[in-house]
Design a protein around this motif. Structure first.
Motif, PDB file in Angstrom:
ATOM      1  N   TYR A   1       6.672  34.622  18.931  1.00  0.00           N
ATOM      2  CA  TYR A   1       7.263  34.226  20.198  1.00  0.00           C
ATOM      3  C   TYR A   1       7.882  32.842  20.050  1.00  0.00           C
ATOM      4  N   SER A   2       9.042  32.638  20.674  1.00  0.00           N
ATOM      5  CA  SER A   2       9.705  31.344  20.706  1.00  0.00           C
ATOM      6  C   SER A   2      10.267  31.122  22.112  1.00  0.00           C
ATOM      7  N   ASP A   3      10.367  29.863  22.511  1.00  0.00           N
ATOM      8  CA  ASP A   3      10.918  29.554  23.832  1.00  0.00           C
ATOM      9  C   ASP A   3      12.424  29.788  23.903  1.00  0.00           C
TER      10      ASP A   3
ATOM     11  N   VAL B   1      16.475  32.316  19.159  1.00  0.00           N
ATOM     12  CA  VAL B   1      15.516  32.244  18.060  1.00  0.00           C
ATOM     13  C   VAL B   1      14.475  33.353  18.198  1.00  0.00           C
ATOM     14  N   ASN B   2      14.029  33.600  19.413  1.00  0.00           N
ATOM     15  CA  ASN B   2      13.062  34.665  19.656  1.00  0.00           C
ATOM     16  C   ASN B   2      13.639  36.019  19.250  1.00  0.00           C
TER      17      ASN B   2
END
Length: 91
Positions: A51-53, A57-58
């Motif tokens: 998981y990424s904000d 990128v997510n």
């Protein structure tokens, strides 16, 4: 002269054997822990891990991990899903 040829053959055979052992260890030692026998469970496990904000990128992380788990899932389940004739082609 005859003994040097035999020594070279033995060294070549041992080197080839060690190369196969090294390849086997590399392929089997890095199997991800999130892979299950069911593909849907594997997808659910991978979505929990990464998981990424940032949305971009997510998305890229999930795309990369999906590619990885599909390849691993195919390699691990190839024995039960395909005939013996097609295994060399897939590997």
């Amino acid at each position: 002269m005859k003994y040097s040829v035999i020594k070279e053959w033995i060294v070549s055979i041992n080197s080839l054997f060690l190369l196969f052992v090294l390849i086997f260890i590399q392929l089997n030692s890095s199997i991800p822990t999130y892979i299950d026998s069911s593909l849907t469970v594997t997808v659910a496990n991978t979505s929990k891990i990464i998981y990424s904000d940032c949305e971009i990128v997510n998305y890229l992380l999930k795309l990369n991990i999906e590619k990885e788990f599909i390849i691993w899932w195919l390699m691990l389940n190839i024995d039960t899903n395909f005939d013996n004739n097609y295994k060399p082609l897939i590997w």
